[in-house]
Design a protein around this motif. Sequence first.
Motif, short mmCIF file in Angstrom:
data_model
loop_
_atom_site.label_atom_id
_atom_site.label_comp_id
_atom_site.label_asym_id
_atom_site.label_seq_id
_atom_site.Cartn_x
_atom_site.Cartn_y
_atom_site.Cartn_z
N ILE A 176 5.02 0.40 -1.90
CA ILE A 176 3.65 0.01 -2.21
C ILE A 176 2.89 -0.34 -0.94
N THR A 177 3.62 -0.86 0.05
CA THR A 177 2.99 -1.25 1.31
C THR A 177 2.41 -0.05 2.05
N PHE A 178 2.98 1.13 1.84
CA PHE A 178 2.52 2.30 2.58
C PHE A 178 1.30 2.96 1.94
N ILE A 179 0.99 2.63 0.69
CA ILE A 179 -0.15 3.25 0.03
C ILE A 179 -1.46 2.99 0.77
N PRO A 180 -1.74 1.75 1.24
CA PRO A 180 -3.00 1.53 1.96
C PRO A 180 -3.15 2.37 3.22
N TYR A 181 -2.04 2.79 3.84
CA TYR A 181 -2.16 3.58 5.06
C TYR A 181 -2.79 4.94 4.80
N VAL A 182 -2.61 5.47 3.59
CA VAL A 182 -3.22 6.77 3.24
C VAL A 182 -4.41 6.48 2.34
N THR A 191 -12.20 11.36 7.98
CA THR A 191 -11.55 11.83 9.20
C THR A 191 -10.20 12.48 8.92
N MET A 192 -9.74 12.44 7.67
CA MET A 192 -8.43 12.99 7.32
C MET A 192 -8.54 14.47 7.02
N PRO A 193 -7.43 15.21 7.11
CA PRO A 193 -7.42 16.61 6.67
C PRO A 193 -7.79 16.70 5.19
N SER A 194 -8.37 17.81 4.79
CA SER A 194 -8.88 17.94 3.42
C SER A 194 -7.79 17.73 2.38
N MET A 196 -5.16 15.86 2.57
CA MET A 196 -4.82 14.44 2.49
C MET A 196 -5.98 13.62 1.94
N ARG A 197 -7.20 14.04 2.24
CA ARG A 197 -8.38 13.31 1.79
C ARG A 197 -8.45 13.28 0.27
N GLY A 198 -8.04 14.38 -0.37
CA GLY A 198 -8.07 14.42 -1.83
C GLY A 198 -7.20 13.33 -2.44
N PHE A 199 -6.01 13.13 -1.86
CA PHE A 199 -5.14 12.06 -2.35
C PHE A 199 -5.72 10.70 -2.00
#
Length: 252
Positions: A176-182, A191-194, A196-199
């Motif tokens: 759960i801690t890693f969810i905020p990073y994405v 600024t993210m790739p398309s 990754m941005r969708g997620f």
Amino acid sequence: MTAPVVADTLVMFRRCARRTLRSPDTLVISLTMPILVMLLFTYVFGGAIDVGGPYLNYVVPGIMLLCTGFGASITATSVCTDMTKGSVDRFRTLPMFRQALMAGHVTEGVIRTMAAIGIAVIVSVLLGYRPHAGLVGCVAAGAVITLFVLAITWIAVALGMAVDNPEAAGGLTYAITFIPYVSSAFVRTSTMPSWMRGFADHQPATPIVDTVRGLLDASGAGHWVAALLWCAGLAAIGFASAATIFARLAHH
């Protein structure tokens, strides 16, 4: 009926709080790790990230979500310990509210996590963080964060009941801690790739952190409906899962 429910829940809350206080190393790690991450992002990465303003102001709401993840790990581990060491079976023989143990874990987890968030905010203020919101905006932001903490704590309780050992419980909830990073917690999703941005745009952390950030900097809470829906949905899933697992175990 209400009085015994509250009284039994308070008994279990005090029990959970005492257990947490007897593990100061775990408590210190959960309180200090979000602060260390805030220092890392603010003073190491922040200078290279353009967010259109002071990076510290941008990152504080994301740190609040990190506190939630660390707090959930402690809760899940504590719940799983009770399940594997037979505490639930012993409490089930007592004349008490059946779900008091779950309610106690949730209450202790929410209070502990909100305390961690409060400490992180105090440190951020000492570092120069200045929210532009008035009292209403700060209260509204606190309410959204509290709902998110409640939802994730119920998820943690369910995960703690579902696994076979405390190590697995801690590992699952650390995810759960890693969810905020994405999400938009540390950088703008634009600024993210398309792919990754969708997620990033359609997972719970982004609308919640954007809503809290908008409330605190008085720029408007444009995603508040999505944020509240995510909080309600996650809380419902966590509560229903925990109640179902607890009821199933009661029949074994």
